[in-house]
Design a protein around this motif. Structure first.
Motif, short mmCIF file in Angstrom:
data_model
loop_
_atom_site.label_atom_id
_atom_site.label_comp_id
_atom_site.label_asym_id
_atom_site.label_seq_id
_atom_site.Cartn_x
_atom_site.Cartn_y
_atom_site.Cartn_z
N PRO A 1 0.83 -1.21 0.00
CA PRO A 1 0.00 0.00 0.00
C PRO A 1 0.86 1.26 0.00
O PRO A 1 1.99 1.25 0.49
CB PRO A 1 -0.78 -0.12 1.32
CG PRO A 1 -0.74 -1.57 1.66
CD PRO A 1 0.57 -2.07 1.16
N MET A 2 0.30 2.33 -0.53
CA MET A 2 0.97 3.63 -0.51
C MET A 2 0.26 4.51 0.51
O MET A 2 -0.89 4.28 0.87
CB MET A 2 0.95 4.26 -1.88
CG MET A 2 1.66 3.43 -2.93
SD MET A 2 1.87 4.32 -4.46
CE MET A 2 3.14 5.49 -3.96
N ILE A 3 0.98 5.53 0.96
CA ILE A 3 0.46 6.40 2.00
C ILE A 3 0.68 7.86 1.60
O ILE A 3 1.71 8.21 1.02
CB ILE A 3 1.17 6.07 3.35
CG1 ILE A 3 0.56 6.85 4.50
CG2 ILE A 3 2.66 6.30 3.26
CD1 ILE A 3 1.09 6.40 5.87
N VAL A 4 -0.32 8.67 1.87
CA VAL A 4 -0.20 10.12 1.64
C VAL A 4 0.28 10.72 2.95
O VAL A 4 -0.40 10.60 3.99
CB VAL A 4 -1.55 10.76 1.24
CG1 VAL A 4 -1.34 12.22 0.84
CG2 VAL A 4 -2.19 9.98 0.09
N VAL A 5 1.46 11.32 2.91
CA VAL A 5 2.11 11.80 4.13
C VAL A 5 2.44 13.28 4.00
O VAL A 5 2.90 13.73 2.95
CB VAL A 5 3.41 11.01 4.41
CG1 VAL A 5 4.06 11.47 5.70
CG2 VAL A 5 3.12 9.52 4.50
N THR B 1 -3.64 4.94 -0.04
CA THR B 1 -4.22 5.04 -1.38
C THR B 1 -4.93 3.78 -1.85
O THR B 1 -5.58 3.80 -2.89
CB THR B 1 -3.13 5.40 -2.41
OG1 THR B 1 -2.17 4.32 -2.45
CG2 THR B 1 -2.41 6.69 -2.04
N SER B 2 -4.80 2.69 -1.10
CA SER B 2 -5.44 1.43 -1.49
C SER B 2 -6.94 1.46 -1.18
O SER B 2 -7.42 2.35 -0.47
CB SER B 2 -4.77 0.26 -0.75
OG SER B 2 -4.68 0.55 0.63
N ALA B 3 -7.67 0.50 -1.72
CA ALA B 3 -9.12 0.45 -1.52
C ALA B 3 -9.47 0.12 -0.08
O ALA B 3 -10.50 0.56 0.45
CB ALA B 3 -9.74 -0.58 -2.46
N LYS B 4 -8.61 -0.66 0.58
CA LYS B 4 -8.83 -1.03 1.97
C LYS B 4 -7.71 -0.47 2.84
O LYS B 4 -6.62 -0.20 2.38
CB LYS B 4 -8.88 -2.56 2.11
CG LYS B 4 -10.01 -3.23 1.36
CD LYS B 4 -9.97 -4.74 1.55
CE LYS B 4 -11.11 -5.43 0.79
NZ LYS B 4 -11.06 -6.91 0.94
N ARG B 5 -8.01 -0.32 4.12
CA ARG B 5 -6.98 0.14 5.05
C ARG B 5 -5.86 -0.89 5.16
O ARG B 5 -6.08 -2.08 4.97
CB ARG B 5 -7.59 0.40 6.44
CG ARG B 5 -8.61 1.53 6.45
CD ARG B 5 -8.95 1.95 7.87
NE ARG B 5 -9.98 2.99 7.89
CZ ARG B 5 -10.22 3.78 8.94
NH1 ARG B 5 -9.50 3.65 10.05
NH2 ARG B 5 -11.16 4.70 8.87
N PRO C 1 -3.96 0.27 10.52
CA PRO C 1 -5.41 0.28 10.30
C PRO C 1 -6.10 1.56 10.76
O PRO C 1 -7.26 1.80 10.40
CB PRO C 1 -5.89 -0.93 11.11
CG PRO C 1 -4.82 -1.15 12.14
CD PRO C 1 -3.54 -0.77 11.48
N GLU C 2 -5.39 2.38 11.52
CA GLU C 2 -5.99 3.63 11.99
C GLU C 2 -6.01 4.72 10.92
O GLU C 2 -6.73 5.73 11.07
CB GLU C 2 -5.23 4.15 13.23
CG GLU C 2 -3.85 4.72 12.95
CD GLU C 2 -2.73 3.69 12.79
OE1 GLU C 2 -1.56 4.10 12.68
OE2 GLU C 2 -3.05 2.48 12.77
N ILE C 3 -5.27 4.51 9.83
CA ILE C 3 -5.19 5.53 8.78
C ILE C 3 -6.29 5.26 7.74
O ILE C 3 -6.32 4.19 7.13
CB ILE C 3 -3.81 5.52 8.09
CG1 ILE C 3 -2.71 5.76 9.13
CG2 ILE C 3 -3.74 6.59 7.00
CD1 ILE C 3 -1.29 5.60 8.57
N PRO C 4 -7.20 6.22 7.52
CA PRO C 4 -8.29 6.01 6.56
C PRO C 4 -7.81 6.02 5.11
O PRO C 4 -6.72 6.53 4.82
CB PRO C 4 -9.23 7.19 6.83
CG PRO C 4 -8.33 8.26 7.37
CD PRO C 4 -7.27 7.54 8.16
N THR C 5 -8.60 5.47 4.23
CA THR C 5 -8.27 5.45 2.81
C THR C 5 -8.66 6.79 2.17
O THR C 5 -9.44 7.56 2.73
CB THR C 5 -9.01 4.33 2.07
OG1 THR C 5 -10.41 4.61 2.11
CG2 THR C 5 -8.74 2.98 2.72
N VAL C 6 -8.14 7.03 0.97
CA VAL C 6 -8.56 8.20 0.19
C VAL C 6 -10.03 8.06 -0.16
O VAL C 6 -10.79 9.04 -0.13
CB VAL C 6 -7.70 8.34 -1.09
CG1 VAL C 6 -8.23 9.46 -1.99
CG2 VAL C 6 -6.24 8.61 -0.74
N GLN C 7 -10.45 6.82 -0.46
CA GLN C 7 -11.85 6.56 -0.80
C GLN C 7 -12.79 7.00 0.31
O GLN C 7 -13.84 7.62 0.07
CB GLN C 7 -12.06 5.08 -1.10
CG GLN C 7 -11.49 4.61 -2.42
CD GLN C 7 -11.99 3.23 -2.83
OE1 GLN C 7 -13.04 2.80 -2.37
NE2 GLN C 7 -11.26 2.55 -3.69
#
Length: 334
Positions: free
Chosen positions: A136-140, A235-239, A244-250
Motif C-alpha cells: 500500500p501507498m500512503i499520503v504523508v 491510497t489502497s481500496a482497503k486500510r 489500520p488507523e489511517i483512513p483510505t482516500v476513498q
C-alpha cells in the motif's frame, strides 16, 4: 508423366515429422538440463533504485532467503536512475541465462507510456518470473503542511494552485502518478518534485523541503510513528493491516481511488522457461517462510509469489491502466 509412390511419400512425411519431434525433444531436454544445473554460480538481482528504498527493503531479505534455498549467493546490484529505465536497459541486454534478473516496480509498466522513447521494448525484451508482493501507498505530510486529512489538503491546494509540492521516488514512479491522478481527480494543481529513490523523498520530507508525498508505506510509516511526519490517508481500496488507523482516500470523498505499489522479478527475454519457472517456484517457497513473512509484514508488504504467466498478464493490465492515467492527467517527465 511420373507418379510418386504413395508409400515413399508417406515415408518422407514421417521422416520429417520424426526429425521435427527430435529437434523439439532435444530442446526440451536442453531446457531440463538448464534447470538441473541452474544455479551453478551467483545470481545478480538488479535493483532500479538506491539502497534504503522500498525495493531494497523487499529485495534484501528475499535475496537472503533465496540464497539459503538455492545454495548460491544472490547479490543485489543497484542501478538507479531515469525512473528505473537504466536498470531495465541493463537487464534487457544481459545474457538470458538466469544469472541476471531485475526487481521492477509499477514504474516498469508506467514508463512505457510516460517516456517518449525507451531503449527497450517493455513487452518483448523481458521474461516474467514472479509477482513478489504488493505494498500500500500512503499520503504523508511534512511539518510544513498544515492539512491533516484529504479534505484539508484539497482546500489548501485550491487556495494556492501549484504552490503545494509533492515528492516522489522518481519520474514515472507510482508516487508520481498517484499524485498526478489525485490532483486530476480532485481538480487541483500541485507541483511534482522527483527524487532518486524513496530515501531521498523521506529525507526531503524530514527537512520540510516539500509539503507531502505519495510514498510506499514501508519507508514513511516509521517517521509517522515517531511524529516527524503525519499521515493523511492510504491510497489502497482497503486500510492497511500495518496501520489500520489511517483512513483510505476513498473514505475521504474519492470513491474508486485505488492505487497499490507492486514488486516483481523479471529476466531478459530468451531466458529458458524452465529456469524462470524454477525461480518463480523458489520465490513462492521463500515467501512461505515464516521468518521472511513476519519481516515483510512489519514493513507492510503483502506477499504474492505468482507464476510467470500470471505476472505477464498483470504487467499487460498495468500498462493499459497507467497509459490511460498518463493520458487523462497529462503527467510528464519533470
Amino acid at each position: 508423366m511420373t507418379h510418386r509412390h504413395p508409400t515413399s511419400h508417406r515415408r518422407r512425411q514421417l521422416a520429417g515429422l520424426l526429425a521435427g519431434m527430435a529437434v523439439a525433444g532435444s530442446s526440451l531436454l536442453a531446457g531440463m538440463a538448464h534447470a538441473a544445473t541452474w544455479p551453478s554460480k551467483p545470481i545478480q538481482l538488479v535493483i532500479p533504485y538506491p539502497p534504503g528504498g522500498s525495493a531494497d527493503l523487499l529485495g534484501r531479505p528475499l535475496a537472503l532467503q533465496l540464497q539459503q534455498q538455492l545454495g548460491q549467493p544472490v547479490v543485489l546490484e543497484y542501478k538507479p536512475g531515469a525512473g528505473g529505465t537504466l536498470a531495465s536497459q541493463y537487464v534487457a541486454r544481459a545474457k538470458p541465462d538466469g544469472y541476471t534478473v531485475l526487481m521492477v516496480l509499477a514504474a516498469h509498466a508506467i514508463n512505457d507510456s510516460l517516456y517518449p522513447k525507451l531503449p527497450y521494448d517493455t513487452r518483448k525484451d523481458f521474461a516474467p518470473v514472479s509477482l513478489v508482493a504488493n505494498l500500500p501507498m500512503i499520503v504523508v505530510g511534512s511539518s510544513k503542511l498544515q492539512a491533516k486529512n484529504i479534505g484539508e489538503l484539497v482546500k489548501a491546494a485550491q487556495a494556492a494552485p501549484e504552490k503545494l509540492t509533492y515528492g516522489s521516488a522518481g519520474n514515472g514512479n507510482t508516487g508520481h502518478l498517484a499524485g498526478a491522478l489525485f490532483a486530476s481527480t480532485a481538480g487541483v494543481k500541485m507541483t511534482h518534485v522527483p527524487y532518486k529513490g524513496s530515501a531521498g523523498v523521506v529525507n526531503a520530507m524530514l527537512a520540510s523541503d516539500i509539503d507531502l508525498t505519495f510514498d510506499s508505506i514501508s519507508t514513511s510509516i516509521p517517521h509517522v510513528r515517531s511524529g516527524k511526519l503525519h499521515a493523511l490517508a492510504v491510497t489502497s481500496a482497503k486500510r492497511s493491516a500495518l496501520a489500520p488507523e489511517i483512513p483510505t482516500v476513498q473514505e475521504q470523498g474519492f470513491p474508486g481511488f485505488d492505487i497499490n505499489g507492486w514488486y516483481a522479478v523479471i529476466a531478459p527475454a530468451g531466458t529458458p522457461a524452465d529456469i524462470t519457472g524454477k525461480l518463480s517456484r523458489e520465490i513462492a517457497t521463500a515467501l512461505q517462510n515464516p521468518s521472511l513473512q513476519s519481516q515483510l509484514a512489519a514493513s507492510g508488504y503483502e506477499p504474492v509469489g505468482s507464476t510467470p504467466e500470471a505476472l505477464g498478464a498483470h504487467i499487460d493490465r498495468e500498462m493499459e491502466r497507467w497509459a490511460a492515467v498518463v493520458k487523462a492527467t497529462g503527467a510528464r517527465i519533470e
